[in-house]
Design a protein around this motif. Structure first.
Motif, PDB file in Angstrom:
ATOM      1  N   SER A 207      18.368 -26.833  -8.590  1.00 33.73           N
ATOM      2  CA  SER A 207      18.235 -25.618  -9.435  1.00 33.73           C
ATOM      3  C   SER A 207      18.010 -26.251 -10.468  1.00 33.73           C
ATOM      4  CB  SER A 207      18.934 -24.993  -9.490  1.00 33.73           C
ATOM      5  OG  SER A 207      20.577 -26.054  -9.582  1.00 33.73           O
ATOM      6  N   GLY A 208      16.950 -25.854 -11.565  1.00 36.09           N
ATOM      7  CA  GLY A 208      16.975 -26.378 -12.968  1.00 36.09           C
ATOM      8  C   GLY A 208      18.319 -26.895 -13.517  1.00 36.09           C
ATOM      9  N   GLY A 209      19.118 -25.998 -13.522  1.00 37.79           N
ATOM     10  CA  GLY A 209      20.320 -26.628 -14.271  1.00 37.79           C
ATOM     11  C   GLY A 209      20.994 -27.876 -13.802  1.00 37.79           C
ATOM     12  N   MET A 210      20.611 -28.063 -11.829  1.00 33.97           N
ATOM     13  CA  MET A 210      21.400 -29.396 -11.746  1.00 33.97           C
ATOM     14  C   MET A 210      20.412 -30.425 -12.151  1.00 33.97           C
ATOM     15  SD  MET A 210      22.174 -27.953  -7.488  1.00 33.97           S
ATOM     16  CE  MET A 210      22.005 -29.459  -6.871  1.00 33.97           C
ATOM     17  N   GLN A 211      18.732 -30.129 -12.014  1.00 33.81           N
ATOM     18  CA  GLN A 211      18.482 -31.317 -12.556  1.00 33.81           C
ATOM     19  C   GLN A 211      18.957 -31.940 -14.038  1.00 33.81           C
ATOM     20  OE1 GLN A 211      13.737 -29.492 -12.505  1.00 33.81           O
ATOM     21  NE2 GLN A 211      13.744 -29.128 -10.257  1.00 33.81           N
TER      22      GLN A 211
ATOM     23  N   VAL B 149      11.659 -39.458  -5.964  1.00 34.15           N
ATOM     24  CA  VAL B 149      12.439 -40.370  -5.747  1.00 34.15           C
ATOM     25  C   VAL B 149      14.199 -39.772  -6.428  1.00 34.15           C
ATOM     26  CG1 VAL B 149      11.645 -42.618  -6.576  1.00 34.15           C
ATOM     27  CG2 VAL B 149      12.993 -41.912  -8.179  1.00 34.15           C
ATOM     28  N   SER B 150      14.796 -39.916  -5.249  1.00 37.56           N
ATOM     29  CA  SER B 150      15.711 -39.097  -4.754  1.00 37.56           C
ATOM     30  C   SER B 150      16.867 -39.281  -5.922  1.00 37.56           C
ATOM     31  CB  SER B 150      16.697 -40.037  -3.693  1.00 37.56           C
ATOM     32  OG  SER B 150      17.078 -41.791  -3.978  1.00 37.56           O
ATOM     33  N   ALA B 151      17.771 -38.127  -6.412  1.00 44.41           N
ATOM     34  CA  ALA B 151      18.547 -38.250  -7.149  1.00 44.41           C
ATOM     35  C   ALA B 151      19.620 -39.129  -7.107  1.00 44.41           C
ATOM     36  CB  ALA B 151      19.605 -36.978  -7.079  1.00 44.41           C
ATOM     37  N   GLY B 152      19.824 -40.283  -6.163  1.00 47.76           N
ATOM     38  CA  GLY B 152      20.691 -41.166  -6.012  1.00 47.76           C
ATOM     39  C   GLY B 152      20.034 -42.936  -6.909  1.00 47.76           C
ATOM     40  N   ALA B 153      18.373 -42.748  -6.213  1.00 47.33           N
ATOM     41  CA  ALA B 153      17.482 -43.494  -7.447  1.00 47.33           C
ATOM     42  C   ALA B 153      17.096 -43.310  -8.853  1.00 47.33           C
ATOM     43  CB  ALA B 153      15.779 -43.948  -6.322  1.00 47.33           C
ATOM     44  N   ASN B 154      16.858 -41.878  -9.274  1.00 49.02           N
ATOM     45  CA  ASN B 154      16.898 -41.766  -9.760  1.00 49.02           C
ATOM     46  C   ASN B 154      18.023 -42.570 -11.286  1.00 49.02           C
ATOM     47  OD1 ASN B 154      14.853 -39.970 -11.695  1.00 49.02           O
ATOM     48  ND2 ASN B 154      14.924 -39.169  -9.091  1.00 49.02           N
TER      49      ASN B 154
ATOM     50  N   GLY C 200      12.326 -36.310 -17.341  1.00 55.07           N
ATOM     51  CA  GLY C 200      13.014 -37.261 -17.867  1.00 55.07           C
ATOM     52  C   GLY C 200      13.565 -37.910 -16.590  1.00 55.07           C
ATOM     53  N   LEU C 201      13.371 -36.742 -15.208  1.00 52.48           N
ATOM     54  CA  LEU C 201      13.025 -37.518 -13.886  1.00 52.48           C
ATOM     55  C   LEU C 201      12.188 -38.035 -13.526  1.00 52.48           C
ATOM     56  CD1 LEU C 201      15.261 -34.937 -12.894  1.00 52.48           C
ATOM     57  CD2 LEU C 201      16.222 -37.160 -13.813  1.00 52.48           C
ATOM     58  N   ARG C 202      12.070 -39.166 -12.498  1.00 56.88           N
ATOM     59  CA  ARG C 202      11.097 -39.195 -11.460  1.00 56.88           C
ATOM     60  C   ARG C 202      11.412 -38.085  -9.462  1.00 56.88           C
ATOM     61  NH1 ARG C 202      10.510 -44.611 -10.534  1.00 56.88           N
ATOM     62  NH2 ARG C 202       9.488 -44.619  -8.584  1.00 56.88           N
ATOM     63  N   MET C 203      10.348 -37.179 -10.095  1.00 57.83           N
ATOM     64  CA  MET C 203      10.479 -35.830  -9.640  1.00 57.83           C
ATOM     65  C   MET C 203      10.267 -36.713  -7.992  1.00 57.83           C
ATOM     66  SD  MET C 203      11.573 -33.690 -11.138  1.00 57.83           S
ATOM     67  CE  MET C 203      11.556 -32.629 -10.249  1.00 57.83           C
TER      68      MET C 203
END
Lengths: 260, 234
Positions: free
Chosen positions: A155-159, A108-113, A103-106
Motif C-alpha cells: 500500500s502507499g503507506g507501506m511503500q 526488486v524485493s523490499a529486502g533488496a531495497n 525513492g524505491l526500486r520497484m
C-alpha cells in the motif's frame, strides 16, 4: 547523550536562479544534530528548490552548503569531488521523497531495497544484510514475511515506510524529507508521523522537512522557516511562528487552516 | 526568596496584517517577578490578556519590547532574544507549561505522552513509566485507557492527561493555564495537592485559575494583568 552545539550543516546565502526567475534567494541557516527544521510555504514558494540545492542535487547559482563530515570535518559539499559527494549522499545523508516510487526500486524485493544501500557502502555478507533488512522492516512496522515481496504489492503507506527503512539503514545523520506524508490517508499519516518522531529521537537525526501541512510541521519540527516567492520571510521556534506569526504572509497561511 | 523569573518593561501588541494591518496594543510596561516556592495567580477579567501574558512567559508569544529573564542552569536567559535552541532547552529542563490544549500525534498511547518529558530529561524509561502510571492513577484516568491515544478522551480526561504530563518532571518553574477548569471536585483536589507538592519542593508557579476557591487554596499572591493594559492608567 552529549548534545553538540556544533552545527552539522551550514547554509550561507544560498540562491538558485532559473534564468531570470528566482528559485530561492539568500537563504542562510544552521542545523544541529538532532534538530528538525520545517520548511513551509505554498506550492511554488521555492521549498523543493531549496531542498534540492541543499542536498547536493542541484548546484546553486550562489552561496555555500557546508557539512560537518565524520572524517574530514567541515566541507563545502559543492567543492567535494563527485565520488566524495556521492558517498556522502548514500551514507551520511538520506532523502525521503514524497512519492515513495521515486525513492524505491520497484522491480526488486523490499529486502533488496533495504540491502542495496548497505551493499553500496561495502557490506557483502548476505546474512548480515538480510538480518538488517528484517530488523528495519520491523522498525517501520512492516511484517517480516513481506521481505521478499515487491514494493509494488505494498500500500502507499507501506511503500513510504519502506522508503524510510531503505534510507535509514546506513545510519545517516542528516535526512531530507520532501512532503513525506503528502498523498497519504490521514490515519496512515498519523502512523508515519509517530514513527518518524520516534526515529528522529532515538537516532538523534537532523532533519530538514518540506511540507505544506502546518499540523505536520508543528508536530515534527523544532524550528520553522516560512518561504514565499523564493525567500525566507519568517523563521524561528515552531510554535512561536505558528501561534504569533509576525509576517503578513505567515498570518495568512496560519489563518487559512481549517480548525477541527 | 530566590528569584526565578522577571519581566521588565514588557510591551506586547498584535498587528493583524490580514485585517487591514490593524494594530491591537495589549500590554505596556509590565513588571513581573516570580520567586521559588510561590504560586502567583494571574488575574483580570476574561479577555484581559492573562493567557497572552502566560504565553509570553513561555516564549510562545513574542514581546514587542522589554525583557523576560528566566533562571536557567544557574544563568539568566532573556527569552525575548534567546535562540530557538536555548528556548527549547529552557522548556525541556526549567519550565513546564500546562496549557488548555492537548496537541499530540494521534495513535501515541497516553502513558507514553505523559512519560515523554521525563524520558527527554534522560530518566530511565521504566522509571518514567512508573511515575506516569502513578500520576494517571492519582488523576483517576482508568488503566484501560492508558494504552489509547488521549485524542479520543473527553475534555476533562484530556485536561488531566495534560496535567499529568506537566507535573511528571520537577520543573523549577511551572505555568498553569486553568488547570482545574472542567474538573470535578475530587480531581480538583488532586490537582491542588500536586500544586502544593510542587510549591513544597520549591517550584516557582504562575497560574490562571477560573475559580476563587482554587486560587485562595494554593496561591501565595496575585498579579493583576489589567493594570498593564495599554491605556489602563490614562
Amino acid at each position: 547523550m552529549t548534545r553538540s552545539n556544533e552545527p552539522l550543516l551550514r547554509v550561507s546565502d544560498l540562491t538558485m536562479m532559473y534564468g531570470d526567475r528566482v528559485g530561492c534567494r539568500n537563504v542562510s541557516f544552521e542545523l544541529r544534530p538532532g534538530e528538525v527544521l520545517g520548511i513551509v510555504g505554498e506550492s511554488g514558494s521555492g521549498k523543493s528548490t531549496l531542498l534540492r540545492s541543499i542536498s547536493a542535487q542541484q548546484e546553486p547559482t550562489k552561496g555555500t552548503v557546508e557539512y560537518h563530515t565524520r572524517i574530514d570535518g567541515i566541507r563545502d559539499v559543492y567543492q567535494m569531488s563527485e565520488a566524495q559527494r556521492r558517498l556522502l549522499m548514500r551514507t551520511d545523508w538520506a532523502f525521503v521523497h514524497q512519492n515513495a516510487r521515486d525513492g524505491l526500486r520497484m522491480n526488486v524485493s523490499a529486502g533488496a531495497n533495504i540491502g542495496e544501500r548497505l551493499m553500496a557502502v561495502g557490506d557483502r555478507h548476505y546474512g548480515n544484510i538480510r538480518n538488517a533488512a528484517e530488523n528495519w522492516l520491523g522498525k517501520v512496522e512492516i511484517a517480516t514475511e513481506r521481505l521478499d515481496d515487491l514494493p509494488s504489492t505494498f500500500s502507499g503507506g507501506m511503500q513510504q515506510r519502506l522508503q524510510i527503512a531503505r534510507n535509514l539503514v546506513t545510519s545517516p545523520r542528516l535526512v531530507f524529507m520532501d512532503e513525506p506524508t503528502g498523498g497519504l490517508d490521514v490515519s496512515v499519516q498519523a502512523r508515519l508521523l509517530d514513527l518518524l518522531r520516534g526515529l528522529v529521537h532515538d537516532l538523534n537525526l537532523a532533519v530538514i522537512i518540506v511540507t505544506h501541512d502546518l499540523a505536520v510541521a508543528r508536530l515534527l519540527s523544532h524550528r520553522l522557516m516560512v518561504m514565499q516567492r523564493g525567500e525566507v520571510i519568517e523563521s524561528g521556534l515552531t510554535d512561536q511562528v505558528l501561534d504569533d506569526p509576525q509576517h503578513a504572509y505567515t498570518q495568512l497561511l496560519v489563518s487559512s487552516i481549517l480548525q477541527n | 526568596m530566590s528569584e526565578m523569573l522577571h519581566a521588565k518593561k514588557v510591551a506586547k501588541g498584535f498587528t493583524l496584517h490580514t485585517q487591514g494591518s490593524v494594530t491591537i496594543p495589549v500590554f505596556e510596561g509590565v513588571e513581573f517577578r516570580l520567586n521559588a516556592g510561590e504560586c502567583i495567580a494571574l488575574t483580570g477579567e476574561s479577555g484581559s490578556g492573562k493567557s497572552t501574558f502566560m504565553r509570553m512567559l513561555y516564549a510562545n508569544y513574542t514581546c514587542s519590547s522589554g525583557s523576560i529573564s528566566v533562571l536557567h542552569d544557574g544563568d539568566w536567559l532573556d527569552i525575548t532574544t534567546a535562540s530557538p535552541h536555548a528556548i527549547l532547552d529552557m522548556r525541556k529542563r526549567t519550565m513546564g507549561y500546562v496549557s488548555q490544549f492537548l496537541r499530540v500525534i494521534p495513535r501515541v498511547p497516553t502513558l507514553e505522552i505523559v512519560a515523554e518529558p521525563l524520558i527527554a530529561l534522560g530518566t530511565a524509561r521504566e522509571t518514567a513509566m512508573e511515575k506516569a502510571r502513578d500520576l494517571l492513577t492519582r488523576l483517576r484516568i482508568p488503566e484501560r485507557l492508558w494504552q489509547l491515544s488521549p485524542l479520543t478522551f473527553s475534555g476533562g480526561e484530556q485536561q488531566r492527561v495534560n496535567i499529568a504530563r506537566g507535573f511528571i518532571a520537577d520543573y523549577p518553574i511551572m505555568l498553569l493555564d486553568e488547570p482545574t477548569a472542567s474538573l470535578d471536585t475530587q480531581n480538583r483536589a488532586t490537582v491542588l495537592a500536586l500544586i502544593e507538592e510542587a510549591k513544597a519542593r520549591g517550584a516557582a508557579i504562575a497560574g490562571i485559575f477560573h475559580d476563587h476557591e482554587t486560587r485562595d487554596a494554593v496561591c501565595t499572591g496575585s498579579f493583576d494583568v489589567t493594570s498593564f493594559k495599554v491605556g489602563a492608567n490614562d
